[in-house]
Structure formats: structure tokens, C-alpha cells
Scaffold this active site. Structure first.
Site, PDB file in Angstrom:
ATOM      1  N   HIS A  18       0.963  -1.258  -0.077  1.00 13.57           N
ATOM      2  CA  HIS A  18       0.181   0.040  -0.028  1.00 13.57           C
ATOM      3  C   HIS A  18       1.057   1.283  -0.098  1.00 13.57           C
ATOM      4  CE1 HIS A  18      -4.087   1.895   0.877  1.00 13.57           C
ATOM      5  NE2 HIS A  18      -3.433   3.016   0.911  1.00 13.57           N
ATOM      6  N   HIS A  20       1.425   4.956  -2.503  1.00 11.90           N
ATOM      7  CA  HIS A  20       0.960   5.485  -3.675  1.00 11.90           C
ATOM      8  C   HIS A  20       2.103   6.378  -4.630  1.00 11.90           C
ATOM      9  CE1 HIS A  20      -3.399   5.735  -2.585  1.00 11.90           C
ATOM     10  NE2 HIS A  20      -2.832   5.413  -1.432  1.00 11.90           N
ATOM     11  N   ARG A  74       5.514  16.568 -15.822  1.00 12.33           N
ATOM     12  CA  ARG A  74       4.778  17.247 -17.472  1.00 12.33           C
ATOM     13  C   ARG A  74       5.255  16.732 -18.385  1.00 12.33           C
ATOM     14  NH1 ARG A  74       7.008  23.521 -15.320  1.00 12.33           N
ATOM     15  NH2 ARG A  74       6.165  23.373 -13.338  1.00 12.33           N
ATOM     16  N   ASP A 141      -5.702   3.133  -9.722  1.00  4.34           N
ATOM     17  CA  ASP A 141      -7.081   3.024  -8.487  1.00  4.34           C
ATOM     18  C   ASP A 141      -7.736   4.522  -9.215  1.00  4.34           C
ATOM     19  OD1 ASP A 141      -5.371   5.340  -7.603  1.00  4.34           O
ATOM     20  OD2 ASP A 141      -6.495   4.980  -5.599  1.00  4.34           O
ATOM     21  N   GLY A 173      -8.678   8.200  -2.256  1.00  2.00           N
ATOM     22  CA  GLY A 173      -9.355   9.406  -1.892  1.00  2.00           C
ATOM     23  C   GLY A 173     -10.269   9.355  -0.689  1.00  2.00           C
ATOM     24  N   HIS A 200      -9.547   1.165  -1.037  1.00  4.23           N
ATOM     25  CA  HIS A 200      -9.500   1.444   0.439  1.00  4.23           C
ATOM     26  C   HIS A 200     -10.726   1.477   1.033  1.00  4.23           C
ATOM     27  CE1 HIS A 200      -5.840   3.315  -1.344  1.00  4.23           C
ATOM     28  NE2 HIS A 200      -5.574   4.148  -0.119  1.00  4.23           N
ATOM     29  N   GLU A 203     -10.974   3.709   6.349  1.00  2.00           N
ATOM     30  CA  GLU A 203      -9.770   4.509   6.801  1.00  2.00           C
ATOM     31  C   GLU A 203     -10.103   5.332   7.587  1.00  2.00           C
ATOM     32  OE1 GLU A 203      -7.903   6.648   3.537  1.00  2.00           O
ATOM     33  OE2 GLU A 203      -6.185   7.227   4.855  1.00  2.00           O
ATOM     34  N   ASP A 281       1.971   4.012   2.790  1.00  2.00           N
ATOM     35  CA  ASP A 281       0.868   4.832   1.947  1.00  2.00           C
ATOM     36  C   ASP A 281       1.648   6.095   1.189  1.00  2.00           C
ATOM     37  OD1 ASP A 281      -1.758   5.547   1.667  1.00  2.00           O
ATOM     38  OD2 ASP A 281      -2.053   6.351   3.490  1.00  2.00           O
TER      39      ASP A 281
HETATM   40 ZN   LIG Z   1      -4.030   4.921   0.554  1.00  2.00          ZN
END
Ligand SMILES: [Zn+2]
Length: 339
Positions: A18, A20, A74, A141, A173, A200, A203, A281
Site C-alpha cells: 500500500h 501511492h 509534465r 486506482d 480518496g 481503500h 480508513e 501509504d
Molecule cells: Zn492509500
């Protein structure tokens, strides 16, 4: 102060389930990106100023840092550097296998084409394996707060491009005001094509969101899921079905999902027999690392070396690595713990 246990953790072979892709950009990665765009970004490239910029203050500042880093991605080279740097930094902590949560939508709306996006991340994946011995897999995700257009776009890139590293479909989110159920058709379509359901849930909300993820999204593993601790029936269900939780203790304190590490429900989850994994995370933005999360878990659970090796083994067992890969990594962990 570095203890013997910290040294043991640093060398422990690990799987991370887990984390990101933007949230794990270290100051080193961000400095590299900021240097490429000096003059057109508020992000400093100077290491000392960057460290200050990164220091976690509150959730609003975290979002500010997150968006600033995102805005540095970018062109194709930026994207490659981000993914390569994240892999390099995780490998330096002896992570061997990482299921990275990737949110393609944030880049698609910034102008990357789906095919180009997947080509770049697959190229970075191959380089990370070759140069650093770390195997990446992807979980694409949905940023839930952006609703059904984001869900549609995430499903399309997942199924139309189907990059080799893709194993799962996720949902991140905020949970409050974003019912899991509306995403059920997208998860059904992803599962029909062989992707694992890895949302998720629980949480910042309670057990009802975890139940919803299990029933509506057919979740096979739960991102966070700490709200489950409030429901004995749910804990029994998770334990019996061997549905793992991806617990990220420091993140939970930073987002105020729990008031303090001392009050973290990790011990209750373990006591209930749930297959618990420890993960990081958005580590640099929350002032932590995968190794640090293992140290936190050791403290909360009173783990010694063999307990830490068992915890590392949980992440391997809860992963979607093939059986031979799992056996190899479990053997490596056991051999290391015996030294
Ligand atoms: Zn997360």
C-alpha cells in the site's frame, strides 16, 4: 537513535502493498524533478529547503505538497524519473516486491495519452527490476472524489492498455460522502478481466464501509480497514476468509484517522486473528518510510526479530505474487531472520 532492531528491519527483505506513486516521491526524486523545471515551479530544488517544504505540518499542507509534486510531472521524462526514483528508493529499504497504487487519471487529465502513460511506467518497471532487483506490480486506482468520469477513465486505461505489471483495480480518496457502491459496475468489469479488487475502505470511516467494499466491490484485500476494529463480527469475517488489511499506522495519525500511535487499533486487529500487513501509504509526505512503519509496528505489537519476520511474511502471503515468487521471498525472509 538507531537500535539493533532498526538495523534488522533495514536488512529485512520486504513486500510493500500500500504505497501511492505520487505520495512516495522522496525529496531526492522531487529535487531531481524540480531541477528540471527550475523557474516555473514553487518547489525548491535545494535539499535543505526541500526538506523544510516536505516536513509534515497538517493535512492541508500535505495536499499542497502533493499537488506541487504532481505539477512537476509534465513530460515523459518526468514520469519515468518519478517511477524509477520511487522504485530505487524502495529497493534501498530492501523492498523486493511492491504493488504500487497508481492513479493514471491525474496524469491523463494533465495531457498524457493512455498508451504513452503505460509505455513509460512499463519501461521504468523494467529498469527498476534490472538495476535494483525490485519487482513492481501496479494497482490502478480510481480517485473516488472525482466520481464516475474518473472511474470510467481508470477502467478504460486498465482494460484497453492492460500493461504487463497491472494486477489490481483500486479506489482511493476520501470516503466520507463518496459511497463505494457507485463504483460496483467498474469493479465488476475489472474483475471480469482478471484484475483483483483492492479498494481503500474503513480508513476514516467505520466498519460499514468495509462491509460495503466486501459486498459491493468484492474486495479481496482492504486498503487500511482499521475501522473494522469496531465490529467483532467483521473482524471474525476477515479472519475466517483470510481477507488481509493493508495497515499504514503513521498515515492514520497524519490524516487524524486515529488520534495517536498509542491509540492505533493494530494490536486489536492482530489479536482478532486478521491477516495484517504493514505499509507506508505516502511515506516522505508523512515523514515516514516502510522501515519506519515496521519499527512502529514492532513497538505497538511488542515484536522481536522473529515477530518482524512473520510480519514481513504476511505481506508476501497477502500479495498477488505468483506461488514460486512467494516461496522464494518467504525463504529469503526466513534465512535472513535465522542469521
Ligand atoms: Zn492509500
Amino acid at each position: 537513535m538507531t537500535t539493533d532492531l532498526d538495523t534488522f528491519i533495514a536488512g529485512l527483505p520486504k513486500a510493500e502493498l500500500h504505497v501511492h506513486h505520487v505520495g512516495s516521491a522522496s525529496p531526492r526524486v522531487v529535487a531531481e524533478l524540480a531541477a528540471r523545471h527550475e523557474g516555473s515551479t514553487p518547489v525548491p530544488a535545494d535539499p535543505a529547503r526541500l526538506a523544510e517544504f516536505f516536513t509534515f505540518r497538517d493535512f492541508a499542507h500535505f495536499i499542497e505538497v502533493y499537488v506541487a509534486v504532481l505539477n512537476l510531472i509534465r513530460d515523459p521524462e518526468d514520469l519515468w524519473q518519478l517511477f524509477y526514483g520511487v522504485g530505487r528508493d524502495l529497493a534501498a529499504q530492501n523492498a523486493r516486491y511492491v504493488e504500487l497504487t497508481v492513479t493514471p487519471y491525474t496524469h491523463l487529465i494533465n495531457g498524457f495519452a493512455p498508451e504513452q502513460f503505460c509505455e513509460i511506467i512499463e519501461d521504468a518497471r523494467a529498469s527498476v527490476l534490472k538495476d535494483h532487483g525490485l519487482a513492481f506490480k501496479w494497482i490502478f486506482d480510481i480517485p473516488g472524489e472525482l466520481g464516475l468520469p474518473a472511474a470510467e477513465s481508470t477502467l478504460r486505461i486498465a482494460l484497453d492498455q492492460r500493461p504487463d505489471g497491472l494486477i489490481g483495480f483500486g479506489l482511493g480518496g476520501p470516503e466520507v460522502g463518496v459511497p463505494r457502491k457507485q463504483f460496483a459496475p467498474y469493479f465488476d468489469a475489472a474483475r471480469a478481466e482478471g484484475l483483483h479488487s483492492l479498494p481503500h475502505a474503513g480508513e476514516t470511516t467505520g466498519p460499514e464501509t468495509v462491509w460495503e467494499a466486501l459486498r459491493e466491490l468484492k474486495a479481496e484485500r482492504i486498503g487500511h480497514g482499521i475501522g473494522s476494529a469496531r465490529d467483532p463480527e467483521l473482524l471474525a469475517h476477515l479472519a475466517e476468509r483470510r481477507i488481509p488489511l493493508e495497515v499504514c499506522p503513521t498515515s492514520n495519525v497524519c490524516t487524524r484517522a486515529v488520534a495517536s500511535l498509542e491509540e492505533h487499533p493494530l494490536p486489536e486487529l492482530v489479536k482478532a486473528g486478521v491477516l495484517v500487513t504493514v505499509n507506508s501509504d505516502d511515506p516522505p509526505m508523512f515523514g515516514t518510510s516502510l522501515n519506519q512503519e515496521y519499527a512502529v509496528a514492532a513497538q505497538l505489537l511488542g515484536l522481536d526479530r522473529s515477530g518482524l519476520a512473520d510480519l514481513a511474511g504476511n505481506a508476501v502471503r497477502a500479495s498477488f505474487m505468483d506461488e514460486a515468487g512467494k516461496r522464494a521471498l518467504l525463504t529469503e525472509i526466513a534465512d535472513y531472520a535465522r542469521i
